[in-house]
Design a protein around this motif. Structure first.
Motif, PDB file in Angstrom:
ATOM      1  N   CYS A  68      58.704 -47.996  18.642  1.00  0.00           N
ATOM      2  CA  CYS A  68      59.017 -47.032  17.573  1.00  0.00           C
ATOM      3  C   CYS A  68      58.090 -45.833  17.773  1.00  0.00           C
ATOM      4  O   CYS A  68      57.136 -45.640  17.009  1.00  0.00           O
ATOM      5  N   PRO A  69      58.325 -45.009  18.797  1.00  0.00           N
ATOM      6  CA  PRO A  69      57.352 -43.992  19.220  1.00  0.00           C
ATOM      7  C   PRO A  69      57.116 -42.886  18.194  1.00  0.00           C
ATOM      8  O   PRO A  69      56.061 -42.238  18.214  1.00  0.00           O
ATOM      9  N   LYS A  70      58.072 -42.631  17.281  1.00  0.00           N
ATOM     10  CA  LYS A  70      57.926 -41.530  16.323  1.00  0.00           C
ATOM     11  C   LYS A  70      57.316 -41.968  14.997  1.00  0.00           C
ATOM     12  O   LYS A  70      57.094 -41.129  14.124  1.00  0.00           O
ATOM     13  N   LEU A  71      57.076 -43.230  14.845  1.00  0.00           N
ATOM     14  CA  LEU A  71      56.453 -43.722  13.620  1.00  0.00           C
ATOM     15  C   LEU A  71      54.954 -43.463  13.694  1.00  0.00           C
ATOM     16  O   LEU A  71      54.220 -44.156  14.403  1.00  0.00           O
ATOM     17  N   LYS A 111      49.064 -47.697  22.758  1.00  0.00           N
ATOM     18  CA  LYS A 111      49.310 -46.249  22.699  1.00  0.00           C
ATOM     19  C   LYS A 111      49.759 -45.851  21.298  1.00  0.00           C
ATOM     20  O   LYS A 111      49.291 -44.858  20.732  1.00  0.00           O
ATOM     21  N   TRP A 112      50.681 -46.615  20.735  1.00  0.00           N
ATOM     22  CA  TRP A 112      51.165 -46.325  19.376  1.00  0.00           C
ATOM     23  C   TRP A 112      50.013 -46.396  18.379  1.00  0.00           C
ATOM     24  O   TRP A 112      49.874 -45.529  17.509  1.00  0.00           O
ATOM     25  N   TRP A 113      49.177 -47.415  18.500  1.00  0.00           N
ATOM     26  CA  TRP A 113      48.082 -47.598  17.554  1.00  0.00           C
ATOM     27  C   TRP A 113      47.099 -46.419  17.616  1.00  0.00           C
ATOM     28  O   TRP A 113      46.640 -45.930  16.584  1.00  0.00           O
ATOM     29  N   LYS A 114      46.790 -45.964  18.824  1.00  0.00           N
ATOM     30  CA  LYS A 114      45.827 -44.871  18.974  1.00  0.00           C
ATOM     31  C   LYS A 114      46.356 -43.571  18.384  1.00  0.00           C
ATOM     32  O   LYS A 114      45.570 -42.712  17.964  1.00  0.00           O
ATOM     33  N   GLU A 115      47.679 -43.399  18.345  1.00  0.00           N
ATOM     34  CA  GLU A 115      48.263 -42.154  17.854  1.00  0.00           C
ATOM     35  C   GLU A 115      48.625 -42.205  16.376  1.00  0.00           C
ATOM     36  O   GLU A 115      49.133 -41.226  15.826  1.00  0.00           O
ATOM     37  N   PRO A 142      40.146 -53.727  12.398  1.00  0.00           N
ATOM     38  CA  PRO A 142      40.074 -55.143  12.819  1.00  0.00           C
ATOM     39  C   PRO A 142      41.404 -55.883  12.702  1.00  0.00           C
ATOM     40  O   PRO A 142      41.531 -56.999  13.214  1.00  0.00           O
ATOM     41  N   CYS A 143      42.379 -55.269  12.026  1.00  0.00           N
ATOM     42  CA  CYS A 143      43.664 -55.946  11.804  1.00  0.00           C
ATOM     43  C   CYS A 143      44.603 -55.833  13.002  1.00  0.00           C
ATOM     44  O   CYS A 143      45.606 -56.562  13.081  1.00  0.00           O
ATOM     45  N   PHE A 144      44.305 -54.922  13.929  1.00  0.00           N
ATOM     46  CA  PHE A 144      45.253 -54.640  15.011  1.00  0.00           C
ATOM     47  C   PHE A 144      45.244 -55.718  16.090  1.00  0.00           C
ATOM     48  O   PHE A 144      44.189 -56.191  16.511  1.00  0.00           O
ATOM     49  N   ILE A 145      46.456 -56.091  16.524  1.00  0.00           N
ATOM     50  CA  ILE A 145      46.638 -57.032  17.633  1.00  0.00           C
ATOM     51  C   ILE A 145      47.576 -56.376  18.643  1.00  0.00           C
ATOM     52  O   ILE A 145      48.737 -56.091  18.330  1.00  0.00           O
ATOM     53  N   ALA A 146      47.094 -56.124  19.833  1.00  0.00           N
ATOM     54  CA  ALA A 146      47.907 -55.458  20.857  1.00  0.00           C
ATOM     55  C   ALA A 146      48.965 -56.410  21.400  1.00  0.00           C
ATOM     56  O   ALA A 146      48.720 -57.604  21.577  1.00  0.00           O
ATOM     57  N   ILE A 147      50.172 -55.871  21.662  1.00  0.00           N
ATOM     58  CA  ILE A 147      51.256 -56.680  22.236  1.00  0.00           C
ATOM     59  C   ILE A 147      51.731 -56.045  23.527  1.00  0.00           C
ATOM     60  O   ILE A 147      51.450 -54.899  23.825  1.00  0.00           O
TER      61      ILE A 147
END
Length: 901
Positions: free
Chosen positions: A853-856, A878-882, A896-901
């Motif tokens: 979902c690149p635009k979210l 990449k999405w998380w960083k942006e 701390p909630c982020f989990i990379a997939i």
């Protein structure tokens, strides 16, 4: 003459040395340029060899090996040599002073000295490089003398531990036997001694821990010892027990060792194993645990120590620790009652711990009083002379369940494989058909009872919640349940469970005889050909046999009593044999996730069928007309498709609506609706609305718009899917009232309208492959939504649209979306920009999963959303960083909630 001869010899020597000196003055400078070139080359080769050796050493270290001392020394000398030679080459001015090809120099003496150094270093570098050719650079690191073992709290064992340690330190005591009943803490005590040796007692070369157990044999004991002392290699397994004993003896005779043997049930002949008898002369020690004083005598123990149950004060401390002191604050009388419960445990630590944990959620005096009564009746049966160490104690929790109904429901869960996530709804369906639950007028009421039982089992720590919709059974609890079903109450249950055993064929027919419930789930069985003779069989689970293709028509020949049959997720099965008609007692048939293309008309013989599951078939299934209506006792019918249908099959399945309306006992329905015409027919079939739990609107190819509000009349609707509706552009919320209301009327009527048009029971929404849909604002009408899944909607821009919401303001009133949402999944939505325009008070949320979902760029979260929330946010790096956040503190709160997939 002697003097002349001596003079002549001296002259020769002098002349020779003079010549060497003169020649050296010429030879070294003349070969300087050549030697310098050679030295540079040799230095590069030495560096390469050094790098190769270092790489091998690093790899060895990663493999937990120890580099050899000669390798470490060579690397150190190589490093020194490289530095010195580099300085020699880079520093002096002699090269500049050379002339006449190096034979003459402006300054002969320094040039000669430098040339000589270069020649010597060239020889040294070559020599050192040659010594760096190692066949082996490392060896196995020596094992630590003591391996510290993980240990629980030793509360209550302090005095006993001191007693054993005192005996251990006595020089004349070589063998110590610790004996006591099962569960008294012998292993925990031995663990404490092991760890204490590592901290306090030096002088022992090795401490060896081996669990012997009831299944003891010398070979395994020798292998365990060999692993600890470095004998277990490639040829070890080829040796005889006698040869192994000799090897072990040769090693241990040269060592001062401590051997800890846990759980001896009979004498171990130390000489046959290869263990030198510990005594004062060799200074070695042997400590073992056993349940028998006879074994202590047979082992020749110099000191026998009985590990007794805890005294009352120590027992209370241990019990208090595992119950938790906050429970005692719930009522002033609980502490006194708890002390009575602790006394009933008889000071047995394992019983204290197990029962203490079981009582950790008992907050009323009545619950504690009831426990005391139960323990008074069963303690003498459970604790003395236990056949097993743990299960009888865990059985207390089982026996303490409310009634036989709940106990039956628990044991039934052990039919599923280890670590299997059991769907709650499907489990309850099984319980209903098996007759475990009370008789209810509706499936809904039975489900409520089923969920209450699941809750009580989770509360008793006998089941574990995984998600809202699934549970699992801890391995130990499952083993205990099978022990009860197959041993303690074998005549009643007659379980045969080989789930997850990697079987390629069913067990031979003789093993089926007399069994009532058989589970062969999660195996690799390929065909069912043999007809087992099992007239008493009531339940047969063959789920998740992904290799199963062939079912012989005679397989069901001798199963006349079978009530439950499940082939769920056996996707290679394409047809049912006509022999299935012999299952005249069958009440539950699950064919979901199979490849069956057509139901045989012979199924009409199953007149007792109560549940038929045809959901998620891997191909289109044809149902003969009149078959479904012939199941007069059918209560549960499921047929969710999630795939396009051809017209013939679609027409056939539309006839189901008429047949389903003929079923007087139908009480739970899951159904796919595949056209606008079929949807109208369904909406007019009001009788079906009372028990529709799941609807899938699929392939509405003739519809660009869908008014969702008529479905709100289905009060029992739990799950709604809209799938593969590629023409669908809009989901409308068109209120059926006459005309528009004024603002004053709106204020009066809003609460009525919202109540009327809300999906109160809707818990799960799935939107898949609706490529023209731009938003799903209608979700605001699902105030109790828990799970939302949106995927492959190429034009989806918003989940909840502010503009769309303003158009239906009089309908939605003050509703706030996602107040109860727990799981939100958004995948493959290339145009999605917003979930909601403001932050939401999503206090229940557990997981947000965003993928492709690149635009979210924003999530509906702020600093208040973070308060007390334990949320997982899954997505691409990449999405998380942006992502954009309200402020830096909010970002940090959710980091701390982020989990990379």
């Amino acid at each position: 003459m002697g003097n002349v001869f001596s003079f002549q010899l001296s002259c020769d020597t002098i002349i020779s040395r003079c010549w060497d000196c003169v020649a050296g003055q010429v030879i070294y400078p003349c070969h300087l340029e050549e030697n310098l070139a050679g030295l540079n080359t040799a230095l590069d080769e030495l560096k390469e060899r050094r790098n190769d050796v270092e790489t091998e050493v690093n790899i060895a270290v990663q493999q937990k090996l120890r580099p050899l001392d000669e390798v470490r020394g060579w690397l150190s000398r190589a490093e020194t040599m490289i530095n010195e030679v580099q300085l020699l080459i880079d520093g002096p001015e002699e090269i500049k002073n050379l002339c006449l090809g190096g034979c003459c120099s402006k300054n002969r003496k320094p040039t000669f000295n430098f040339s000589k150094k270069v020649a010597k270093r060239l020889r040294d570098v070559k020599d050192l490089k040659g010594k760096g050719d190692f066949k082996v650079v490392a060896t196995e690191a020596p094992a630590p003398s003591v391996v510290q073992r993980p240990s629980d709290s030793a509360l209550g064992l302090e005095s006993m531990c001191n007693k054993v340690w005192s005996a251990f330190e006595q020089k004349h005591v070589g063998i110590i036997g610790l004996y006591g009943v099962g569960g008294v803490g012998k292993t925990r005590l031995l663990t404490e001694i092991n760890n204490k040796i590592g901290v306090l007692s030096g002088g022992f070369d090795v401490v060896i821990w081996v669990v012997v157990s009831k299944a003891f044999y010398i070979g395994r004991l020798q292998d365990d010892i060999a692993k600890r002392i470095g004998l277990f290699n490639g040829i070890w397994s080829e040796k005889t027990p006698d040869e192994k004993a000799i090897d072990i003896s040769e090693i241990l005779r040269e060592k001062k060792f401590v051997l800890l043997l846990d759980d001896l049930w009979e004498r171990v002949d130390l000489s046959k194993v290869g263990i030198p008898v510990p005594n004062q002369e060799n200074g070695s020690k042997l400590i073992f645990t056993t349940r028998s004083t006879e074994v202590c005598g047979q082992m020749g123990a110099h000191k026998k120590i009985q590990v007794q149950c805890l005294p009352e004060e120590e027992a209370w401390k241990l019990f208090e620790e595992h119950v938790g002191k906050d429970v005692f604050d719930c009522h002033p009388s609980i502490r006194g009652l708890a002390q009575e419960v602790a006394k009933e445990c008889g000071g047995l630590p394992l019983a204290i711990i197990t029962i203490g944990r079981a009582m950790a959620c008992k907050n009323t005096p009545e619950e504690w009083k009831d426990t005391i009564e139960v323990l008074k009746k069963s303690a003498n049966l459970v604790f003395p002379n236990m056949g097993e160490e743990v299960y009888p104690l865990l059985k207390f929790s089982y026996d303490n369940l409310q009634n036989d109904m709940v106990r039956s429901c628990l044991l039934y869960c052990s039919l599923f494989p280890e670590d299997f996530q059991i769907d709650k709804e499907k489990l309850i369906d099984f319980w209903i058909v098996e007759g475990f639950l009370d008789e209810h007028d509706t499936i809904s009421h039975a489900r409520n009872q089923g969920h209450r039982i699941i809750g009580s089992l989770i509360h008793a720590c006998l089941l574990e919640g995984v998600y809202d919709w699934s549970i699992k059974m801890h391995d130990v609890i499952r083993d205990m349940s099978l022990w009860i079903a197959c041993t303690c109450e074998a005549e009643k249950w007659k379980f045969f469970v080989q789930a997850g055993y990697h079987l390629t064929r069913v067990p031979e027919g003789g093993r089926w005889k007399g069994m009532r419930r058989i589970s062969l789930m999660k195996n690799e069985i390929k065909n069912l050909t043999e007809a087992p003779n099992c007239p008493d069989l009531q339940t047969l689970f063959l789920n998740d046999n992904h290799q199963l293709k062939v079912i012989h028509s005679d397989f069901f020949q001798f199963m006349c009593g079978l009530k439950v049959l499940s082939f769920r997720n056996c996707h290679l099965i394409t047809k049912l044999p006509v022999g299935i008609a012999k299952l005249v007692s069958l009440e539950y048939l699950d064919l979901s996730f199979t490849g069956i293309r057509e139901l045989p008309i012979e199924l009409k013989a199953l007149q007792k069928l109560k549940c038929l599951n045809l959901s998620c078939m891997y191909c289109h299934i044809t149902i003969p007309r009149g078959l479904i209506s012939g199941f007069s006792k059918l209560r549960i019918f499921r047929m969710i498709v999630y795939s396009p249908l051809d017209e013939a099959v679609e027409e056939s399945n539309e006839c189901l609506l008429e047949e389903l309306q003929c079923l007087n006992h139908l009480n739970a329905l899951s159904l796919s609706v595949t056209s606008a015409f079929a949807l109208d027919r369904y909406l007019n079939a009001e009788r079906l609305h009372n028990y529709t739990e799941d609807i899938s609107l699929e392939v509405l190819k003739d519809s660009m718009q869908l008014n969702i509000l008529p479905l709100a009349n289905i009060k029992s609707l739990h799950s709604l899917a809209v799938a593969s509706c590629e023409s669908l552009e809009e989901v409308k919320m068109e209120w059926a009232g006459e005309g528009r209301m004024t603002k004053a009327q709106n204020r009066i009527q809003t609460s009525v309208i919202v109540t009327q048009y809300c999906f109160q029971s809707l818990h799960k929404v799935i939107m898949i492959n609706c490529s023209k849909l731009r938003n799903i604002t209608w979700l605001i009408l699902a105030p109790n939504l828990r799970n939302a899944f949106v995927e492959d909607c190429n034009k989806m821009e918003e989940i909840i649209s502010e503009i769309k919401l303003s158009e239906v303001a009089e309908l939605v009133g003050t509703l706030t979306p996602f107040e109860t949402l727990k799981y939100l999944t958004l995948r493959k939505l290339p145009e999605l920009q917003s979930i909601y325009w403001n932050a939401l008070p999503i206090s229940c949320i557990k997981e947000i999963h965003v993928q492709n979902c690149p635009k979210l760029r924003r999530l509906p979260l702020n600093s208040n959303s973070a308060n007390g929330n334990k949320i997982s946010i899954k997505g691409e790096e990449k999405w998380w960083k942006e992502l954009q956040w309200e402020d830096e503190s909010t970002r940090n709160a959710f980091l701390p909630c982020f989990i990379a997939i």
